[in-house]
Every structure is written in C-alpha cells, then in structure tokens.
Design an enzyme around this catalytic site. Structure first.
Site, short mmCIF file in Angstrom:
data_model
loop_
_atom_site.label_atom_id
_atom_site.label_comp_id
_atom_site.label_asym_id
_atom_site.label_seq_id
_atom_site.Cartn_x
_atom_site.Cartn_y
_atom_site.Cartn_z
N ASP A 127 0.87 -1.17 0.00
CA ASP A 127 0.00 0.00 0.00
C ASP A 127 0.92 1.22 0.00
OD1 ASP A 127 -2.10 1.78 0.10
OD2 ASP A 127 -3.19 0.71 1.66
C1 NOJ Z 1 -4.16 3.83 0.19
C2 NOJ Z 1 -5.30 2.87 0.17
O1 NOJ Z 1 -5.30 2.14 1.37
C3 NOJ Z 1 -5.30 1.93 -1.00
O2 NOJ Z 1 -6.52 1.21 -1.01
C4 NOJ Z 1 -5.10 2.68 -2.27
O3 NOJ Z 1 -5.15 1.81 -3.39
C5 NOJ Z 1 -3.77 3.41 -2.22
N1 NOJ Z 1 -3.78 4.35 -1.09
C6 NOJ Z 1 -3.46 4.20 -3.48
O4 NOJ Z 1 -4.25 5.33 -3.53
#
Ligand code: NOJ
Length: 731
Positions: free
Chosen positions: A291
């Site tokens: 993430d």
């Molecule tokens: C954080 C989020 O938890 C995730 O779901 C997302 O894909 C990423 N940021 C990218 O924006």
C-alpha cells in the site's frame, strides 16, 4: 460497448474476447488522434524497440508465459530488475496513482495503476459512478457483482489503466470501520464469493485486478501503526478466505499488503503472511505490492515476500540495489520478485497490447449509466415496512427531508476510492422525475437544518421521507454508530408530527436507530452512486421490488456489538486485540445470544415467500477415494406467496459438531431466486468441502472432522426454519 451487456455470465470468455476486440478498435482509433509525442510517451515503447523476434525471444506469444518471463529476466541488468520492483514519483503521466516506467530497451510496457472501488478514481473524468461495493454486495447476486467488475475493468482499461486497484475484500470486523462501504460485509464465505465474481469481471476486461488490503486491515484509526493481535485460527478461518478464493478461484494477479501490523510485524515485511501463507499455502504466483507508504524496510521486506514498493523507491530503489550487491538480499530473491511481476504481465497480454487507452478518454455510455441504476436498485435493502406503507401511492403528498435527500446527496465514500460522478440525481429530483412534476404540487422539501421547518412540511404531508447519512471514509473510523449531527433529532421532530415517516439511510455501514419504533419504514440505500434519486424513487414507488439483504449485522446498541471493548477497537497502546476470535459479525450475536436490530442476511420485499423441502445429497459420490471431500447438493423450494413478482435469497448455514469449537452456524451457500406471484422454484446450491473444514493450529493445517453436521436453510442468519443433518465419515 453494448456487447458487454449482451454477454451472458456463462460465456464470459467469448464475451471478453468480443469486448477486447471492440476495445482494441476503439483504442486504435483513439490513439490515431493523439499527438505523436503523447502517444510515444504513453506506450513507452520507442519505434527502435521493434527488433526482430530473434533478439527478443520473449516476444513470442506462442511460448508459455512462464518461459517468456524467464527469457526476459535473463536479459535484464540489475538496474533494470530494480526498476521493476518500485514505482516512481512524481508520476510522469497524468492521472495514475502508481506508475512503473516502461523499459524501452527490452520492450517492457509501463505499469499504470489507478484507484477505484466503484468507478475509476484519482480524479478521472467521464466515468460512471457505481454504487459502493457494500451496496452491490447487498444484492447477494454474484452475476451482478461480476458485471460490476466488468464495468469497472472496462472503464479502467479505456482510461489506460493496466492494474486496477480493486476490489477491497477484507471482512468487516468492526461496524464503525471507515472503509466498510468499500468492502462486501462481515462473512468470509460471502466476501469470497463476491471477490471471485468481481475480480473475474475486472480481469476479463484487460486490467490486472488487485485484492486489497492484506491482511487484518480492519480499522482506519491509527492504521499506519496499528498492530492487530489475532490468533492463527481466526486469521485463517475469518480473514484469509476472501484472499484464498481470490487467488485460487479468480486467479487475482496482484495483492496489496496493508498498512497495519499483524501480530507485531508490518504486513509488507511479514514472512508468515507473505512467504508462508500467500506463496506456500495458497500458491499465489502474482505480485505483492505495498500500500502507498506501507513499506518499512529494505532487507526484511525483500526477503519476507514484498515484490514491489509503491508508490516510490524509498526502500526498493538504491537501497535494495545495495542490499543485493552486498548479499543481504540474494539475486534469487530479487529475480523471484521480478518474475512475480513479469509473469502476470505476460499472462494478461500486456506485452502485446501495452497501450490500452488514455486517461483523457471518455469512458461513459448510456448502458453503464443504466447499469449504475440497476445496481443501486438491486442493492437497496428494505428493513422495515409497517402496515404496508411502502410502496407509496403516487397520489400521496410526500415531504422530502434531509440534506442527503435534497441539496447534498451522499452517493459515495471518501478516500482514495473517491471518484468524480459525471452527474448525481438527488432523491428529490428522482422522486420528481418519477412523479412527472416540476413544481411542488405533491412534493415539498427541506434540507433539515431547521427542525421547525422540517416538522412543518412533514405535518402537511401524507408521508414524510427523511434522508440521513454518514460521512464514512478512509483514514478514520466513525467515532460511534450514531447518526452524526442533528439527524436523530430531525427524525424525532418529524415523527412527532407525522406517523407515516420513512427513513432512508445513505450510510457506509450500520447505524443505531433509537427512533426505530416511531418510524413506519426504513430503507438502507448505502452510498448509491450517480443514479441515487432514480433508484430510490423506483424502490419507494414499487417499480422495483426490493430484494437486497444485509451483508452485515445492524446492532441494537453500542454495547451489543462484538468489538465494544477499547482493547478490541480502537486498541490500547497501538494494539487491537482480536479476542472475539472466530465470533465476528453474526457469529458473535449467535454465540452470545444477543438480539441484533437487523440480522445478517435480512431484507424485506413487497411480496412474501415461503421455503420448504430442504434436501441434501452428495455430488459425484463414491468414485473419490476420499469420500469426505465430496461436495453436497442442497435443494430448497421457494414459493412466492404474495401478489407481486420478486426475488428471495435462500441462505444455507452449516453447524459444526460441537467439538470443533466453531461459532453456532456459518454461511456456506446462497442463491437468489426470482419468482412470479404463486410460482415455486427449486434453488440448487453446492456445499463445498471447505464447508466442513476447520483450521488446526497445532498442525498448522486445515482439516475435515468426521461427525454430524446440521444444515440449516432460511432467509437470514436469524430465520432458519429448515434443518437436516448429514454425517461426514472418518474416511
Ligand atoms: C491507500 C489505500 O489504502 C489503498 O486502497 C489505495 O489503493 C492506495 N492508497 C493508493 O491510492
């Protein structure tokens, strides 16, 4: 584009081919109009890269993908390998949230990653805003969820995305979770079914899907540091099944490791979760990406199973190169990470069609707008309908009250999944559209900021409809389960003057309803997407029969929930203790004999149903040496006993032998059946071998236990009138 909607779910493969052909034509024509420079930048493949096949043996599509990936890897320098295992910032191409540049020397296309759970996110324009996944899941219809994935995948592909950051498949552990709306609900089996359907849908349209967030990512408060303390059996039986199904049944090709820690170790450097569970136990052969900002180390992350850092190169750039050169991370480990990325790229044909579209392309069309409405209608749950107040008569004078019903429709959640709705039909507009009026003849409205004015219009109306909402989103949980602001007070002032009050909830998850006994109707419309008003009008006036069911429990009080203690959520000293164990969601209500407000699986219709004749028989009996691994066919007759056409969801729960230590009963099959008035159909479902398996911690294995299992059938987790037992022999 029309083709997509004509494709039956059974013929997905040929459907995908047809759509892919159509898309390629569409893309080819779109590219021709791009200025040369933009086109070249986007594909990342320079004209000189078109060498004879002999120089690029991996370019031969006739070879197996694994072979091609190996051949390519052999040609890659250390720097080129390192370049594959991290993203770059700032992103040189407009739009995407993650980007791995192309390798023009070797003809490796760029990776273009974009968010979106209910639409293409990251500020994309000209997209379709579907209802939140929790709404789509509430339809309990895997074909609909598959179509949801197809639309999402199709629009991502048109936008040039080749890795779609969806779906979000974690089991909802706490009802306050800020990202409940992005997920499917509280049951592992249910989430697994939905995940498989959606992932297959997304990947059938071009992009690689991404199952996130792995694992035990169940709260937003303190999410960057939170440590989920969860026992192995619970991890395996409750939180893992959606990911296991995504890998084994849908062949998802990327998985996003989460921000949180599991048992003291960050997800993206967790050897147990990544190397042992994902790779060895589940046989995952795609890539694990972190993430955004969830990577915390170089050597541990690389050695413990992280393949790709996102969005940048803080740990997997120069530091990883140095670690490989010094031997802290072996060449084999780095090669394995690169192969995990290259293999799906070959499997998905990205080398053959590297430029799927463009961020500025228009992804909208009328069919997808109509689909958004269809999902919203199918996902709207009727929770209360006293003295048949619904469906409404068109002659009734209605008062529409509340910001969510008028000026500020609440159609999506917040955070990285947020998208730009091309338009939003407010409930007020939708009801007016439905009634075909322009003025205020039968519809009055107030935004609810002034309780006196709201009560005044309610007192002059036949029916008052109060729209209330919660502001759920990524980054924080709801502080409690109460409706925020003055909304409970608003409902109270309306019910004080009008007994025919209906509450419509536009919430991302469960809320408390202290006014439940004073209202005549309650509808959970979730975050319904761009077609909000049209969909709710169709339900209110009975153009569509409500057939959705709750995919999570609504509690009676803040105390009567599985995770009411602070040590469970939001945690103490950074730790959240999962001491409810297997008793997540309805399992806890059943185990503790706690009455929910509305149980898991519950939802009303404008017609009525009865179920009868539960029958169970082994499928494909006796040939297998392992008789226990047989699947069972379950049949239940469903009759529409009312006067309208409608659909019922038959649910099958399995009760394990007591010695298993399992929760009282657990969902293991379901089917949605559409019926005309008076009609009876037989729902046929399969109970998979997993229905009779539990995780044995001492041996770290799943096992089937011989014994007597009770099979329960009904229409919610608390309404299971039919039961039969089956015996599973030792061997
Ligand atoms: C954080 C989020 O938890 C995730 O779901 C997302 O894909 C990423 N940021 C990218 O924006």
């Amino acid at each position: 584009m029309k083709t997509l909607f004509l494709c039956a779910a059974e013929s997905l493969r040929s459907c995908a081919l047809t759509v892919a052909m159509a898309l390629l034509l569409f893309i080819a024509s779109a590219r021709m109009s791009l200025p040369a420079q933009e086109s070249a930048t986007h594909t990342g493949v320079s004209p000189s890269a078109a060498s004879p096949l002999g120089h690029r043996p991996w370019a031969n599509p006739a070879l197996p993908s694994a072979k091609r990936a190996q051949l390519l890897l052999q040609q890659m320098t250390l720097d080129e390998k390192i370049a594959m295992v991290h993203g770059v910032t700032p992103i040189p191409v407009h739009g995407y949230v993650g980007y791995v540049p192309p390798n023009t020397r070797l003809g490796i296309p760029a990776l273009t990653l974009a968010d979106g759970r209910a639409a293409v996110g990251n500020g994309a324009k000209d997209i379709t805003l579907l209802p939140a996944p929790i709404a789509a899941a509430s339809a309990w219809d895997v074909d609909l969820m598959n179509a949801f994935g197809r639309v999402l995948g199709q629009e991502q592909w048109i936008k040039g995305t080749n890795v779609a950051l969806a779906p979000s498949i974690d089991v909802v552990r706490i009802p306050e979770w800020g990202r409940t709306f992005e997920s499917y609900g509280e049951d592992p089996y249910f989430n697994a079914r939905m995940a498989v359907a959606e992932i297959k849908g997304i990947q059938s349209q071009g992009p690689i899907a991404d199952a996130n967030m792995y694992l035990s990512m169940n709260q937003e408060d303190n999410r960057l540091k939170e440590d989920s303390r969860v026992d192995e059996r619970t991890l395996q039986e409750i939180y893992l099944p959606p990911f296991a199904a995504a890998i084994r049944q849908a062949h998802v090709d990327t998985i996003m490791c989460a921000y949180v820690k599991t048992n003291g170790v960050y997800s993206c450097e967790n050897d147990y979760l990544l190397n042992k569970v994902l790779r060895k136990q589940l046989g995952f052969d795609g890539w694990v990406m972190s993430d955004w900002g969830a990577t915390h180390s170089t050597v541990d992350s690389a050695n413990h199973g992280l393949d790709q850092e996102m969005p940048d190169s803080r740990y997997f750039g120069d530091k990883l190169k140095a670690a490989v050169q010094s031997g802290q991370v072996s060449q084999e480990v780095l090669d394995a990470h690169v192969l995990h990325i290259l293999l799906p790229m070959f499997q998905h044909g990205l080398f053959e069609r590297p430029n799927p579209g463009s961020w500025s392309a228009n992804a909208r069309n009328p069919e997808r707008d109509a689909f958004s409405r269809e999902v919203a209608e199918a996902g709207t749950v009727l929770l209360k309908n006293a003295h048949g107040i619904l469906p409404l008569r068109t002659s009734a004078h209605v008062a529409i009250i509340g910001a969510a019903g008028t000026a500020q429709p609440k159609v999506e959640g917040e955070g990285s999944s947020q998208a730009n709705a091309p338009y939003v039909i407010s409930p007020l507009e939708g009801i007016r559209n439905r009634l075909g009026i322009n003025g205020n003849t039968k519809v009055s409205f107030e935004d609810g900021s002034d309780l006196g004015k709201a009560a005044d219009i309610a007192s002059h109306a036949d029916v008052a409809i109060v729209f209330v909402s919660t502001e759920d989103g990524e980054g924080s949980d709801r502080p409690n389960l109460e409706l925020p602001g003055n909304q409970d007070a608003l409902i109270n002032s309306v019910t004080a003057v009008n007994q025919n009050t209906i509450v419509v909830l536009d919430t991302g998850g469960p809320v408390l309803m202290p006014w439940i006994n004073r209202v005549a109707g309650v509808i959970e419309a979730w975050y319904p997407g761009q077609e909000d008003g049209n969909a709710i009008a169709a339900i209110l006036y009975g153009d569509v029969d409500p057939s959705a069911k709750l995919p999570l429990t609504f509690p009676r009080s803040a105390e009567a929930i599985p995770t009411s203690r602070k040590e469970q959520w939001p945690g103490v000293n950074g730790r959240s203790i999962y001491n409810e164990g297997l008793n997540v969601g309805y399992r806890w209500y059943d185990a503790t004999n706690t009455q929910p407000l509305f149980p898991f699986g519950f939802g009303l219709s404008y017609t009525t149903f009865s179920i009868s004749h539960l029958a169970i028989k082994p499928l494909r009996p006796s040939r297998s040496a392992d008789a226990i691994s047989r699947r069972f066919a379950v049949r239940v007759d469903v009759t529409n006993t009312g006067t309208r056409e409608g659909a019922e969801v038959v649910q099958i729960y399995v009760k394990h032998p007591l010695a298993d230590g399992e929760p009282p009963h657990q969902l293991r099959a379901f089917a949605k059946v559409e019926l005309k008035p008076g009609e009876t159909k037989t729902a046929i479902m399969a109970l998979d071998p997993e229905s009779f398996m539990t995780y044995n911690t001492p041996t770290h294995r799943w096992m089937r236990r011989a014994g007597t299992y009770e099979i329960l059938a009904g229409t919610s987790s608390r309404d299971l009138p039919l039961a039969k037992t089956i015996s599973i022999p030792l061997k």
